[in-house]
Scaffold this motif. Sequence first.
Motif, PDB file in Angstrom:
ATOM      1  N   ARG A  78       0.840  -1.205   0.000  1.00 47.56           N
ATOM      2  CA  ARG A  78       0.000   0.000   0.000  1.00 47.56           C
ATOM      3  C   ARG A  78       0.874   1.254   0.000  1.00 47.56           C
ATOM      4  O   ARG A  78       0.588   2.236  -0.716  1.00 47.56           O
ATOM      5  N   ALA A  79       1.934   1.237   0.771  1.00 45.88           N
ATOM      6  CA  ALA A  79       2.838   2.385   0.798  1.00 45.88           C
ATOM      7  C   ALA A  79       3.511   2.581  -0.559  1.00 45.88           C
ATOM      8  O   ALA A  79       3.617   3.712  -1.057  1.00 45.88           O
ATOM      9  N   ALA A  80       3.951   1.479  -1.169  1.00 45.10           N
ATOM     10  CA  ALA A  80       4.621   1.570  -2.468  1.00 45.10           C
ATOM     11  C   ALA A  80       3.669   2.082  -3.536  1.00 45.10           C
ATOM     12  O   ALA A  80       4.045   2.906  -4.390  1.00 45.10           O
ATOM     13  N   VAL A 110      -3.577   8.710  -3.928  1.00 40.65           N
ATOM     14  CA  VAL A 110      -4.150   7.555  -3.233  1.00 40.65           C
ATOM     15  C   VAL A 110      -4.177   6.367  -4.186  1.00 40.65           C
ATOM     16  O   VAL A 110      -4.491   6.508  -5.368  1.00 40.65           O
ATOM     17  N   ALA A 111      -3.827   5.212  -3.689  1.00 41.18           N
ATOM     18  CA  ALA A 111      -3.965   3.962  -4.439  1.00 41.18           C
ATOM     19  C   ALA A 111      -4.677   2.954  -3.550  1.00 41.18           C
ATOM     20  O   ALA A 111      -4.371   2.839  -2.354  1.00 41.18           O
ATOM     21  N   GLN A 112      -5.618   2.233  -4.110  1.00 44.52           N
ATOM     22  CA  GLN A 112      -6.394   1.269  -3.340  1.00 44.52           C
ATOM     23  C   GLN A 112      -5.678  -0.080  -3.337  1.00 44.52           C
ATOM     24  O   GLN A 112      -5.335  -0.609  -4.392  1.00 44.52           O
ATOM     25  N   VAL A 113      -5.439  -0.637  -2.155  1.00 41.96           N
ATOM     26  CA  VAL A 113      -4.811  -1.954  -2.005  1.00 41.96           C
ATOM     27  C   VAL A 113      -5.640  -2.737  -1.006  1.00 41.96           C
ATOM     28  O   VAL A 113      -5.792  -2.313   0.145  1.00 41.96           O
ATOM     29  N   LEU A 144      -4.920  -2.338  -6.444  1.00 37.99           N
ATOM     30  CA  LEU A 144      -4.314  -3.659  -6.340  1.00 37.99           C
ATOM     31  C   LEU A 144      -5.150  -4.528  -5.413  1.00 37.99           C
ATOM     32  O   LEU A 144      -5.580  -4.071  -4.342  1.00 37.99           O
ATOM     33  N   PHE A 145      -5.358  -5.784  -5.828  1.00 43.23           N
ATOM     34  CA  PHE A 145      -6.180  -6.722  -5.058  1.00 43.23           C
ATOM     35  C   PHE A 145      -5.422  -8.037  -4.918  1.00 43.23           C
ATOM     36  O   PHE A 145      -4.868  -8.556  -5.897  1.00 43.23           O
ATOM     37  N   ALA A 173      -3.694  -8.870  -8.308  1.00 41.61           N
ATOM     38  CA  ALA A 173      -4.229  -8.184  -9.482  1.00 41.61           C
ATOM     39  C   ALA A 173      -3.794  -6.727  -9.429  1.00 41.61           C
ATOM     40  O   ALA A 173      -4.098  -6.016  -8.473  1.00 41.61           O
ATOM     41  N   LEU A 174      -3.061  -6.311 -10.439  1.00 45.16           N
ATOM     42  CA  LEU A 174      -2.644  -4.929 -10.589  1.00 45.16           C
ATOM     43  C   LEU A 174      -3.523  -4.342 -11.684  1.00 45.16           C
ATOM     44  O   LEU A 174      -3.440  -4.760 -12.837  1.00 45.16           O
ATOM     45  N   ALA A 175      -4.392  -3.414 -11.326  1.00 49.60           N
ATOM     46  CA  ALA A 175      -5.412  -2.951 -12.269  1.00 49.60           C
ATOM     47  C   ALA A 175      -5.414  -1.433 -12.368  1.00 49.60           C
ATOM     48  O   ALA A 175      -5.244  -0.729 -11.374  1.00 49.60           O
ATOM     49  N   LEU A 176      -5.624  -0.949 -13.612  1.00 48.19           N
ATOM     50  CA  LEU A 176      -5.659   0.484 -13.867  1.00 48.19           C
ATOM     51  C   LEU A 176      -6.820   0.820 -14.781  1.00 48.19           C
ATOM     52  O   LEU A 176      -7.176   0.040 -15.666  1.00 48.19           O
ATOM     53  N   ASP A 177      -7.387   1.987 -14.558  1.00 50.85           N
ATOM     54  CA  ASP A 177      -8.342   2.547 -15.504  1.00 50.85           C
ATOM     55  C   ASP A 177      -7.569   2.816 -16.803  1.00 50.85           C
ATOM     56  O   ASP A 177      -6.500   3.439 -16.793  1.00 50.85           O
ATOM     57  N   HIS A 178      -8.100   2.317 -17.934  1.00 55.55           N
ATOM     58  CA  HIS A 178      -7.381   2.463 -19.203  1.00 55.55           C
ATOM     59  C   HIS A 178      -7.170   3.929 -19.577  1.00 55.55           C
ATOM     60  O   HIS A 178      -6.267   4.256 -20.356  1.00 55.55           O
TER      61      HIS A 178
END
Length: 466
Positions: A78-80, A110-113, A144-145, A173-178
């Motif tokens: 989450r920190a990374a 912010v990144a969701q993990v 990320l999930f 799962a590493l996921a991004l909005d296209h």
Amino acid sequence: MDPSTTAGIRTGASITEQYLARYEKAAAGAGDPAGLLPVTGAQRRFLLARRLAPGGRPDIVPLFFAFPRGTVDVERLRAAAGHLAAVHPALRMRPDVLRGAPVQRFGAPVAQVERVVPRSGESATAALRRTLLEWSAEGPPFRLFLADAHSSLDPQGGGAPLSSAAGAVEILALALDHAVCDEQSLGRISADLADAYERRLGPDDVPPHRAAEEAAGYREAVHLQLDAEKRASRPESLAYWARRIAPASAPTGGAPTPVTSTRTQQPRPTGALQTRLPIRADDGRATAFPVLLGACGSAARALTEADAPGRTPLLGYPWGGRPAAAPDVLGCFLNTVVHPVTARGLDDLTTTWWDDLDHADTPFDEVVRAARSAAVPWTGRLDGLLTFEDLHRRPPLRLGGVAGREVHIDGRPLQAPFAVSVSYGTDLLVRMAWDRDAVPAGRAHDAFARMTAELAGEPAGHAPVG
């Protein structure tokens, strides 16, 4: 198409010019112009598709990696991830509409993990698939999930076991909005995430001067991309694409395959096939891609000829990179290029492909408008999509000194009746997914066999299917 037909193409302001005029007028009255940017042509298309999708769901780009169970420290991850969001402005982008103009705003880093817990009787792959389908329009574009694959028989897209004799695994799962990433971005994200994880960096470890430099670079790259799109929307480029797409207006002798409204509330069921093919020593991206186009075109003809004999299928493929002189920033700097599938030899196809690349910066919506202005009855619907990823440009994701093994989980919503994904690494991984409501399974298997046989240089029907 008769040359006189192109006379109907509009020679006024391009869609990009019209959009920028609206944007500048809207931004002039914005309270925080420094946190506001226009969108690129590709982002414009993705945001429009999002408005039409059930629940406003965006197009998601997921990567899946299997790690030995216990490898990933969620708090450290989450920190990374937060560090990446603080460094890269694209990962802080939030879509918005300002006085009728699509815009992108910079949000907080912010990144969701999250850990995903499978429901009773649900596999890790199914849980991750469900989680991605439930992607909320609210929230960060980078998520990320992590799910525990508790069974060695946990199914995935290709049907191979996820666990091995070395022990059980967990899937990340590493996921991004296209709308915030393209192929070039994926390699940078993998490398930067691994580095931040290794060095135990977080969002507070980004110096203000670096954050400012990255924001300025992203702003410059977006404006350079829009400048390139304006140049590629001149009348001569529009006339070129109108001529290229004209075969799609030929009489079909039958009705096209029906497509259910994009407002369907539940994802449409999909099927999937994959195979691996060896790579010859002289293969390369520039020479291999026309071969892929030809083989994918063969699949498209096999899928459409029964319902619409004589109709020219239209494929779409993403292409592009950063504009010349643009900083190497993360973001969405690509275009969907249209490829009419006409029967031709490889030499002719390659020559035409190079001509297409000379006009590849013309935004997709501009191509649609050019075709319709030239009396080509095309709505912008594509018969298939082809994506090609060079894995040499994307390093393995390493966390805690362990390289994740990439796996593939199918079942994501499709933007066309079928989609082909090709990954170019030590071999050629060829995957095809199709809409089961639009394409019968038997026809899909036949089309895949035809495509992979052509890629392998074998008689149709003899290519291996895995």
